[in-house]
Design a protein around this motif. Structure first.
Motif, mmCIF file in Angstrom:
data_model
loop_
_atom_site.group_PDB
_atom_site.id
_atom_site.type_symbol
_atom_site.label_atom_id
_atom_site.label_comp_id
_atom_site.label_asym_id
_atom_site.label_seq_id
_atom_site.Cartn_x
_atom_site.Cartn_y
_atom_site.Cartn_z
ATOM 1 N N PHE A 51 7.504 -3.220 0.797
ATOM 2 C CA PHE A 51 8.791 -2.766 0.263
ATOM 3 C C PHE A 51 8.576 -1.552 -0.620
ATOM 4 C CE2 PHE A 51 9.720 -7.448 0.507
ATOM 5 C CZ PHE A 51 10.488 -7.330 1.651
ATOM 6 N N THR A 107 -3.121 -11.141 -4.745
ATOM 7 C CA THR A 107 -1.890 -10.997 -3.969
ATOM 8 C C THR A 107 -2.196 -10.787 -2.491
ATOM 9 O OG1 THR A 107 -0.907 -9.981 -5.907
ATOM 10 C CG2 THR A 107 0.245 -9.677 -3.826
ATOM 11 N N ALA A 164 3.820 -6.289 0.566
ATOM 12 C CA ALA A 164 4.725 -6.673 1.642
ATOM 13 C C ALA A 164 5.387 -5.446 2.269
ATOM 14 C CB ALA A 164 5.786 -7.630 1.112
ATOM 15 N N LYS A 197 -3.170 -4.455 5.171
ATOM 16 C CA LYS A 197 -2.169 -4.455 4.099
ATOM 17 C C LYS A 197 -2.692 -3.605 2.954
ATOM 18 C CE LYS A 197 0.245 -8.837 4.722
ATOM 19 N NZ LYS A 197 1.575 -8.253 4.919
ATOM 20 N N LEU A 198 -1.891 -2.653 2.538
ATOM 21 C CA LEU A 198 -2.342 -1.683 1.536
ATOM 22 C C LEU A 198 -1.565 -1.852 0.237
ATOM 23 C CD1 LEU A 198 -3.808 0.994 0.713
ATOM 24 C CD2 LEU A 198 -1.907 2.197 1.782
ATOM 25 N N VAL A 199 -2.277 -1.955 -0.873
ATOM 26 C CA VAL A 199 -1.621 -1.955 -2.189
ATOM 27 C C VAL A 199 -2.234 -0.834 -3.030
ATOM 28 C CG1 VAL A 199 -1.304 -3.180 -4.364
ATOM 29 C CG2 VAL A 199 -1.054 -4.407 -2.229
ATOM 30 N N MET A 200 -1.385 0.079 -3.477
ATOM 31 C CA MET A 200 -1.842 1.141 -4.377
ATOM 32 C C MET A 200 -1.577 0.676 -5.811
ATOM 33 S SD MET A 200 -2.857 3.803 -2.605
ATOM 34 C CE MET A 200 -2.585 4.734 -1.094
ATOM 35 N N TYR A 209 3.352 -7.745 -5.146
ATOM 36 C CA TYR A 209 3.858 -8.380 -3.922
ATOM 37 C C TYR A 209 4.754 -7.426 -3.149
ATOM 38 C CZ TYR A 209 1.803 -12.906 -4.522
ATOM 39 O OH TYR A 209 0.891 -13.919 -4.602
ATOM 40 N N ALA A 210 5.590 -6.697 -3.880
ATOM 41 C CA ALA A 210 6.486 -5.763 -3.199
ATOM 42 C C ALA A 210 5.669 -4.733 -2.436
ATOM 43 C CB ALA A 210 7.403 -5.079 -4.216
ATOM 44 N N LYS A 211 4.615 -4.243 -3.067
ATOM 45 C CA LYS A 211 3.795 -3.223 -2.407
ATOM 46 C C LYS A 211 3.055 -3.800 -1.209
ATOM 47 C CE LYS A 211 2.847 -0.194 -6.315
ATOM 48 N NZ LYS A 211 1.804 0.179 -7.266
ATOM 49 N N GLU A 219 0.171 -1.523 6.757
ATOM 50 C CA GLU A 219 1.437 -1.949 6.145
ATOM 51 C C GLU A 219 1.398 -1.547 4.689
ATOM 52 O OE1 GLU A 219 1.734 -6.107 6.792
ATOM 53 O OE2 GLU A 219 1.924 -5.872 8.970
ATOM 54 N N SER A 220 2.275 -0.624 4.297
ATOM 55 C CA SER A 220 2.227 -0.123 2.920
ATOM 56 C C SER A 220 3.631 0.128 2.417
ATOM 57 C CB SER A 220 1.433 1.172 2.864
ATOM 58 O OG SER A 220 2.183 2.197 3.475
ATOM 59 N N ALA A 221 3.711 0.333 1.112
ATOM 60 C CA ALA A 221 5.020 0.543 0.492
ATOM 61 C C ALA A 221 5.427 1.999 0.513
ATOM 62 C CB ALA A 221 5.004 0.022 -0.941
ATOM 63 N N ALA A 222 4.502 2.890 0.815
ATOM 64 C CA ALA A 222 4.862 4.308 0.765
ATOM 65 C C ALA A 222 4.279 5.039 1.977
ATOM 66 C CB ALA A 222 4.326 4.939 -0.504
ATOM 67 N N LEU A 270 -1.303 -13.218 0.706
ATOM 68 C CA LEU A 270 -0.489 -12.796 1.840
ATOM 69 C C LEU A 270 -1.289 -12.813 3.137
ATOM 70 C CD1 LEU A 270 1.553 -9.965 0.116
ATOM 71 C CD2 LEU A 270 2.360 -12.197 0.826
#
Lengths: 307, 360
Positions: A262, B208, A260, B189-192, A256-258, B357-360, B212
């Protein structure tokens, strides 16, 4: 945060938690009898392929789960013979079981690559299992409820029954148990088989519920997390349940953090969390000076009766 | 040949004698050995599966002259070094290391075996005996982005990534830019997940992304796990590396298929002919290295026509998804209006475009 999102997130957590809870419960009973079986990952994979294969042939997921339990238990028997009959080193033999289970499941799985089975999903009527709110209680595979029911049953067995007392006695002091006439080896065979069966069902949760397919190494290290979980829980069933959900929430939080956006923590750190938490728990336990509280005294030691 | 050498070993011939005997016999028989280092299991039905198909193409085309060997499940860390070295010691004349993470290990082993040729997939470090090859997956991802941008109701697309390496960054950017051409408000939305292959984590990450708000999720990891989750939820996604429609008949809109066979055959032939040179090859749709699987019937005719147009555009050079103006995530102008990113820039890209939109 809307209610929908919270419910959806909870369901993700349950999915992440169930396999490690099942495998952890099995390993807890095995360790309570004084045997350290590091082969959880291999047994989970054997359960995953057995459950999948049986479901492919019988179209019956219930038989599939039975097959998974059998596959996990059968592979654990290999370990049991080596460790109990031949008194081989438990750590090395357990590692060998992981490697063996990984390889054998891949070999058996060759002919199942690319096939799918219907997911073993909820048995409740769609009005409940697909209800926007009630799905949080009724929307899971029967394996989830089985895992939750097994927690109090295991606790009751270990602490409220005569058989459970004998099992713990064997784990705490094998020579005393032996001298008053209990079969140390017999009890340990049963405990190892139970551990294998539970790990097998945990593995089947991957191949029959989350992603109803077979892929080599599909458990991707969850067996090791289950092992860490048992230590984290201090060999207590209640804490094992709490710990499994704690680990599950950590795994979901990472995603979720990733998603979203963060980035307050590098993702390698997230992946290491269950192990870091286990180290932290061990540190706290030993700092309290109660000697690991519940660690069985004979854990990992071969039983060599003098008579 | 293998039988003879084994028998020779059993007779107790000294190791050195045996080795020279194997070498002589290999020469006598004239079969060139070609080795492959694979990232995942060949049964992953994705990345490694496609590379193994390429290996089988060598067997089919040059079976009388070339013998292939492979090692699966090789980790992308220092442990790859002895595995690559072992293939060289076994007498391989050409070794393909089929993932980005073997880059430095390949260079290291190549320096120890100047007579052996190496080919590293998706990397950028070369030597006299190390060539690199890659495939313009981003061309395929632009096709997927076009479909996703047009078909998504929420305008929020999910992207399941592995690691932040140029190949993945390119894929994310191409997917996002192509989607924005269809729907300027589209977001990705990107998740690695820090793995190429982890079905449970791929499944949870897909969950997830759906939770979202993503209604289409594309994957840059190698298992069909995400597609199965999408199938269960009645949403759409795409296959990676191979046609994965058998895992998700309804959710699988189409897939990028990697076709390595022609390239592998050509390079193995070059070894046989003695014409091998260290080069950097980056083929794409035009050369047939990247192809798009048949569309699912859920893809409407107008969307299919758009996607076909993108494919045709890549092939005749009239389409490029990396045409300016392109902004990065923070809104800085990275590519000016009227300019197009060069292949050299694409190969080392490390920033995401606006809308990701990513975390890194």
């Amino acid at each position: 945060m809307t209610l929908d999102l919270i419910i959806a997130a909870l369901m993700t957590v349950v999915g992440l938690t169930t396999p490690i809870l099942l495998a952890g419960l099995g390993e807890l009973v095995t360790e309570k009898s004084g045997v350290l079986n590091l082969g959880v990952e291999g047994m989970m994979l054997m359960g995953a392929i057995s459950g999948f294969a049986v479901t492919v042939f019988t179209f019956n997921p219930w038989l599939g789960v039975l097959g998974a339990a059998f596959g996990g238990a059968a592979s654990s028997m290999l370990f049991a013979v080596l460790v109990l009959q031949l008194n081989s080193n438990q750590v090395a033999t357990g590692l060998a079981l992981t490697i063996f289970g990984t390889g054998l499941s891949s070999l058996i799985g060759l002919s199942f690559v690319g096939r799918i089975v219907p997911p073993f999903s909820s048995i409740f009527p769609a009005a409940l299992s697909r209800h926007p709110v009630w799905q949080v209680i009724f929307g899971y595979s029967p394996i989830v409820y089985f895992a939750l029911i097994m927690v109090p049953i295991t606790a009751w067995f270990l602490h409220r029954t005569r058989a459970g007392l004998i099992l713990r006695a064997v784990g705490e002091n094998d020579h005393s148990a032996h001298s008053i006439g209990y079969s140390v080896v017999g009890v340990r065979y049963a405990a190892i088989a139970f551990g294998g069966a539970m790990a097998g069902i945990g593995g089947a949760y991957f191949s029959m519920v989350i992603t109803p397919m077979w892929a080599e190494k599909m458990t991707a290290g969850r067996g090791w997390i289950a092992l860490a979980l048992v230590v984290f829980a201090g060999w207590r069933t209640g804490r094992l349940l709490a710990g499994a959900y704690f680990f599950g929430i950590l795994m979901a939080l990472e995603l979720y953090a990733k998603a979203a956006g963060f980035s307050f923590m590098p993702s390698q750190f997230w992946a290491a969390m269950p192990y870091l938490m286990t180290v932290a728990a061990l540190t706290i336990i030993s700092a309290r000076g109660t000697q690991g509280a519940n660690a069985p005294a004979c854990l990992g030691k071969p039983f060599l009766p003098s008579t | 040949m293998a039988n003879v050498s084994r028998r020779a070993l059993m007779k107790g011939v000294g190791a050195a004698a045996t080795l020279s005997m194997i070498a002589q016999m290999a020469k006598a028989e004239g079969k060139v050995k070609v080795g492959f280092i694979f990232l995942g299991p060949i049964g992953d039905y994705g990345w490694t599966w496609a590379h193994n198909k390429g290996r089988e193409a060598i067997d089919a085309a040059l079976g009388d002259k070339v013998e292939t060997v492979y090692v699966e499940n090789v980790a992308e860390d220092a442990s790859a070094v002895p595995v690559i070295r072992d293939l060289a010691n076994q007498g391989c004349k050409l070794i393909f290391t089929c993932s980005y993470g073997y880059m430095d290990q390949t260079i290291q082993v190549a320096s120890e075996f100047p007579d052996v040729k190496f080919e590293h997939c998706t990397g950028f470090k070369r030597a006299d005996n190390v060539a690199t090859y890659n495939s313009k997956f981003h061309e395929g991802r632009a096709v997927l982005g076009t479909i996703a941008g047009k078909m998504s109701k929420s305008g929020v697309l999910g992207y399941l990534g592995s690691y932040k390496v140029p190949e993945v960054v390119l894929g994310v950017n191409a997917f996002c830019l192509a989607a924005q051409q269809q729907n300027p408000d589209a977001k990705v939305k990107l998740v690695m997940i820090d793995s190429w292959f982890d079905p449970p984590k791929e499944a949870a990450a897909t969950d997830t992304l759906i939770n979202l708000g993503c209604d289409i999720v594309t994957t840059h990891t190698d298992s069909p796990a995400a597609l199965q989750i999408l199938e269960q939820k009645g949403l759409y996604g795409f296959g990676q590396g191979a046609d994965m429609s058998s895992f998700a008949p309804n959710a699988h809109l189409t897939a990028i298929e990697d076709i390595w066979g022609p390239y592998y055959v050509q390079r193995a032939q070059a070894i046989v002919d003695g014409t091998w040179k260290s080069e950097d090859t980056w083929d794409g749709m035009k050369e047939g290295t990247v192809i798009i699987s048949p569309y699912n019937k859920a893809v409407p005719a107008d969307v299919a026509a758009l996607a076909d147009g993108v494919q045709a555009g890549w092939k005749d050079g009239s389409y490029d998804v990396f045409k300016g103006p392109i902004y990065d995530q923070d809104g800085n102008l990275k590519v000016k209006e009227g300019e197009t990113m060069s292949l050299a820039d694409l190969a080392v890209i490390d920033w995401f475009v606006k809308g990701v939109e990513s975390a890194a």
